[in-house]
Design a protein around this motif. Structure first.
Motif, PDB file in Angstrom:
ATOM      1  N   TYR A   1      34.486  32.565 -26.608  1.00 25.44           N
ATOM      2  CA  TYR A   1      33.815  31.313 -26.261  1.00 25.44           C
ATOM      3  C   TYR A   1      34.832  30.186 -26.074  1.00 25.44           C
ATOM      4  O   TYR A   1      34.725  29.381 -25.135  1.00 25.44           O
ATOM      5  CB  TYR A   1      32.815  30.942 -27.347  1.00 25.44           C
ATOM      6  N   MET A   2      35.835  30.132 -26.953  1.00 23.06           N
ATOM      7  CA  MET A   2      36.879  29.119 -26.819  1.00 23.06           C
ATOM      8  C   MET A   2      37.625  29.285 -25.498  1.00 23.06           C
ATOM      9  O   MET A   2      37.935  28.303 -24.817  1.00 23.06           O
ATOM     10  CB  MET A   2      37.862  29.215 -27.986  1.00 23.06           C
ATOM     11  N   ALA A   3      37.901  30.539 -25.138  1.00 18.00           N
ATOM     12  CA  ALA A   3      38.594  30.795 -23.871  1.00 18.00           C
ATOM     13  C   ALA A   3      37.758  30.294 -22.689  1.00 18.00           C
ATOM     14  O   ALA A   3      38.287  29.708 -21.742  1.00 18.00           O
ATOM     15  CB  ALA A   3      38.873  32.289 -23.731  1.00 18.00           C
ATOM     16  N   THR A   4      36.447  30.524 -22.742  1.00 16.69           N
ATOM     17  CA  THR A   4      35.547  30.048 -21.690  1.00 16.69           C
ATOM     18  C   THR A   4      35.582  28.528 -21.574  1.00 16.69           C
ATOM     19  O   THR A   4      35.625  27.975 -20.468  1.00 16.69           O
ATOM     20  CB  THR A   4      34.108  30.511 -21.966  1.00 16.69           C
ATOM     21  N   VAL A   5      35.573  27.852 -22.716  1.00 11.88           N
ATOM     22  CA  VAL A   5      35.622  26.383 -22.735  1.00 11.88           C
ATOM     23  C   VAL A   5      36.928  25.883 -22.115  1.00 11.88           C
ATOM     24  O   VAL A   5      36.940  24.949 -21.302  1.00 11.88           O
ATOM     25  CB  VAL A   5      35.477  25.859 -24.175  1.00 11.88           C
ATOM     26  N   PHE A   6      38.041  26.526 -22.471  1.00  9.11           N
ATOM     27  CA  PHE A   6      39.340  26.126 -21.924  1.00  9.11           C
ATOM     28  C   PHE A   6      39.395  26.339 -20.412  1.00  9.11           C
ATOM     29  O   PHE A   6      39.933  25.509 -19.672  1.00  9.11           O
ATOM     30  CB  PHE A   6      40.464  26.909 -22.598  1.00  9.11           C
ATOM     31  N   ILE A   7      38.844  27.465 -19.942  1.00  6.20           N
ATOM     32  CA  ILE A   7      38.835  27.742 -18.500  1.00  6.20           C
ATOM     33  C   ILE A   7      38.048  26.670 -17.758  1.00  6.20           C
ATOM     34  O   ILE A   7      38.500  26.125 -16.745  1.00  6.20           O
ATOM     35  CB  ILE A   7      38.239  29.141 -18.225  1.00  6.20           C
ATOM     36  N   GLN A   8      36.857  26.350 -18.267  1.00  7.95           N
ATOM     37  CA  GLN A   8      36.025  25.329 -17.628  1.00  7.95           C
ATOM     38  C   GLN A   8      36.698  23.954 -17.671  1.00  7.95           C
ATOM     39  O   GLN A   8      36.604  23.184 -16.713  1.00  7.95           O
ATOM     40  CB  GLN A   8      34.662  25.284 -18.313  1.00  7.95           C
ATOM     41  N   PHE A   9      37.376  23.651 -18.780  1.00  4.14           N
ATOM     42  CA  PHE A   9      38.066  22.364 -18.905  1.00  4.14           C
ATOM     43  C   PHE A   9      39.188  22.250 -17.883  1.00  4.14           C
ATOM     44  O   PHE A   9      39.353  21.215 -17.226  1.00  4.14           O
ATOM     45  CB  PHE A   9      38.625  22.219 -20.320  1.00  4.14           C
ATOM     46  N   ILE A  10      39.969  23.338 -17.738  1.00  3.84           N
ATOM     47  CA  ILE A  10      41.093  23.327 -16.786  1.00  3.84           C
ATOM     48  C   ILE A  10      40.587  23.151 -15.354  1.00  3.84           C
ATOM     49  O   ILE A  10      41.123  22.365 -14.573  1.00  3.84           O
ATOM     50  CB  ILE A  10      41.913  24.625 -16.917  1.00  3.84           C
ATOM     51  N   VAL A  11      39.538  23.883 -15.011  1.00  2.41           N
ATOM     52  CA  VAL A  11      38.987  23.804 -13.650  1.00  2.41           C
ATOM     53  C   VAL A  11      38.420  22.411 -13.362  1.00  2.41           C
ATOM     54  O   VAL A  11      38.582  21.881 -12.256  1.00  2.41           O
ATOM     55  CB  VAL A  11      37.902  24.887 -13.443  1.00  2.41           C
ATOM     56  N   LYS A  12      37.770  21.826 -14.371  1.00  4.58           N
ATOM     57  CA  LYS A  12      37.090  20.536 -14.172  1.00  4.58           C
ATOM     58  C   LYS A  12      38.061  19.370 -14.112  1.00  4.58           C
ATOM     59  O   LYS A  12      37.861  18.423 -13.339  1.00  4.58           O
ATOM     60  CB  LYS A  12      36.076  20.319 -15.309  1.00  4.58           C
ATOM     61  N   HIS A  13      39.121  19.412 -14.911  1.00  7.35           N
ATOM     62  CA  HIS A  13      39.986  18.242 -15.059  1.00  7.35           C
ATOM     63  C   HIS A  13      41.353  18.396 -14.392  1.00  7.35           C
ATOM     64  O   HIS A  13      42.200  17.508 -14.522  1.00  7.35           O
ATOM     65  CB  HIS A  13      40.185  17.934 -16.546  1.00  7.35           C
ATOM     66  N   THR A  14      41.598  19.482 -13.708  1.00  9.74           N
ATOM     67  CA  THR A  14      42.856  19.656 -12.987  1.00  9.74           C
ATOM     68  C   THR A  14      42.561  20.193 -11.589  1.00  9.74           C
ATOM     69  O   THR A  14      41.418  20.463 -11.240  1.00  9.74           O
ATOM     70  CB  THR A  14      43.793  20.642 -13.721  1.00  9.74           C
ATOM     71  N   ARG A  15      43.607  20.365 -10.816  1.00 12.26           N
ATOM     72  CA  ARG A  15      43.468  20.929  -9.472  1.00 12.26           C
ATOM     73  C   ARG A  15      43.638  22.448  -9.467  1.00 12.26           C
ATOM     74  O   ARG A  15      43.642  23.058  -8.393  1.00 12.26           O
ATOM     75  CB  ARG A  15      44.493  20.289  -8.540  1.00 12.26           C
ATOM     76  N   ILE A  16      43.796  23.015 -10.619  1.00 14.97           N
ATOM     77  CA  ILE A  16      43.975  24.464 -10.722  1.00 14.97           C
ATOM     78  C   ILE A  16      42.649  25.165 -10.449  1.00 14.97           C
ATOM     79  O   ILE A  16      41.610  24.781 -10.990  1.00 14.97           O
ATOM     80  CB  ILE A  16      44.493  24.838 -12.128  1.00 14.97           C
ATOM     81  N   LYS A  17      42.685  26.196  -9.609  1.00 14.79           N
ATOM     82  CA  LYS A  17      41.473  26.929  -9.275  1.00 14.79           C
ATOM     83  C   LYS A  17      41.075  27.872 -10.406  1.00 14.79           C
ATOM     84  O   LYS A  17      41.870  28.152 -11.309  1.00 14.79           O
ATOM     85  CB  LYS A  17      41.680  27.712  -7.971  1.00 14.79           C
ATOM     86  N   GLU A  18      39.852  28.380 -10.319  1.00 12.41           N
ATOM     87  CA  GLU A  18      39.293  29.163 -11.425  1.00 12.41           C
ATOM     88  C   GLU A  18      40.084  30.433 -11.700  1.00 12.41           C
ATOM     89  O   GLU A  18      40.337  30.772 -12.856  1.00 12.41           O
ATOM     90  CB  GLU A  18      37.832  29.515 -11.136  1.00 12.41           C
ATOM     91  N   ASP A  19      40.501  31.153 -10.641  1.00 11.31           N
ATOM     92  CA  ASP A  19      41.226  32.398 -10.873  1.00 11.31           C
ATOM     93  C   ASP A  19      42.562  32.151 -11.569  1.00 11.31           C
ATOM     94  O   ASP A  19      42.963  32.915 -12.463  1.00 11.31           O
ATOM     95  CB  ASP A  19      41.429  33.168  -9.558  1.00 11.31           C
ATOM     96  N   ALA A  20      43.246  31.069 -11.193  1.00 12.56           N
ATOM     97  CA  ALA A  20      44.502  30.720 -11.852  1.00 12.56           C
ATOM     98  C   ALA A  20      44.262  30.291 -13.301  1.00 12.56           C
ATOM     99  O   ALA A  20      45.034  30.650 -14.204  1.00 12.56           O
ATOM    100  CB  ALA A  20      45.208  29.610 -11.089  1.00 12.56           C
TER     101      ALA A  20
END
Length: 299
Positions: free
Chosen positions: A70-89
């Motif tokens: 669950y923590m990993a999911t939260v981090f992935i969503q945070f990175i995608v939402k607040h940076t220009r990094i795409k979801e796969d990256a």
């Protein structure tokens, strides 16, 4: 056959069935990498749970793995939402960091007295023989509940998979059902960790669904075939693992991959060999028509 062995086979069949059915929707919704991320992100949660609890307990390990996932999911969503990094990256970054942390914790645990006897190493590549009676019960009950959930919400999952806008228009709670589907993906990955392993559990989620895709265009049949392929792979891998005393995960994936390759080559409509044969037949018909046309012109 020993009763415990029968229970292991039953639990592996149900795990494969649930993985294949859930993997069908993960594949069609293009969420295959999520399963891979959850599997690798679960390792530090398992290690931390062992450090707190002090001994092997599948239920405690599953709770730790679920929290870590669950923590990993939260981090992935945070990175995608607040940076220009795409979801796969973002998935690749989080997967690598969590798995690296898990390996560090696993190494530290094994260096201490009793750590290498805890059975925690089995979570890397899986080992059906290491499943206890309680482990089998937890795995079996959870897998059955997941299969029932898939069957109960099948129509709704089908609609949100292929036409999200239509689903919203007729009042289906799309966000809630997407959350349920994500929960099922995380759950099946977590319960399969000890049997199949962190490294290869995501393959059991996706490979049977890929194989089933070659045999049918209908979602219902695809879901059923994916479940059957997953169950066959789970039982076959567990059987060889029990008699040869080798990790279960690689064997399960070998059998699943064999089914995929057979489907890829010999499926009636979409298989490679079938396509080659159809092309040969069509070219032969074309040549015959061309020859008949030329003869007709000569006459």
């Amino acid at each position: 056959m020993d009763v415990n062995v029968q229970w292991v086979f039953t639990s592996m069949a149900l795990l494969g069935l649930a993985s294949g059915m859930i993997g069908t929707f993960a594949l069609l919704k293009k969420q295959s990498l999520i399963g891979d991320a959850m599997a690798h992100a679960a390792l530090p949660g398992i290690c931390i749970a062992f450090l707190f609890y002090g001994q092997k307990s599948l239920l405690v390990f599953l709770i730790g793995a679920a929290c870590s996932g669950y923590m990993a999911t939260v981090f992935i969503q945070f990175i995608v939402k607040h940076t220009r990094i795409k979801e796969d990256a973002a998935i690749g970054i989080v997967l690598s960091v969590f798995f690296g942390l898990g390996i560090v914790l696993l190494t530290w645990i094994n260096q201490h007295e009793g750590g290498n006897q805890s059975g925690i190493n089995d979570f890397l590549f899986g080992k059906a023989a290491s499943l206890t009676g309680n482990d089998v019960n937890v795995l079996t009950i959870t897998a059955v509940l997941m299969v029932i959930t898939i069957l109960f919400f099948f129509k709704e999952f089908k609609i949100i998979t292929f036409d999200r806008a239509f689903a919203q228009g007729i009042g289906i709670p799309v966000s809630l059902l997407n959350g349920v589907l994500m929960f099922l993906i995380v759950s099946v990955v977590v319960i399969g960790l000890q049997a199949v392993g962190v490294v290869l559990m995501s393959a059991l989620l996706i490979t049977p669904a890929l194989a089933a895709r070659y045999w049918t265009e209908r979602l219902g049949w695809m879901t059923l075939l994916a479940g059957v392929f997953g169950a066959l792979s789970g039982v076959a891998g567990a059987y060889v693992s029990l008699i040869a005393y080798v990790p279960t995960g690689p064997l399960v994936i070998i059998f699943a991959t064999a089914l995929f390759l057979f489907s890829f080559l010999f499926a009636p409509k979409r298989g490679l060999c079938s396509k080659i044969i159809r092309r040969h037949v069509e070219r032969k018909k074309l040549r015959v028509k061309q020859l008949m046309y030329e003869r007709g012109e000569q006459l």
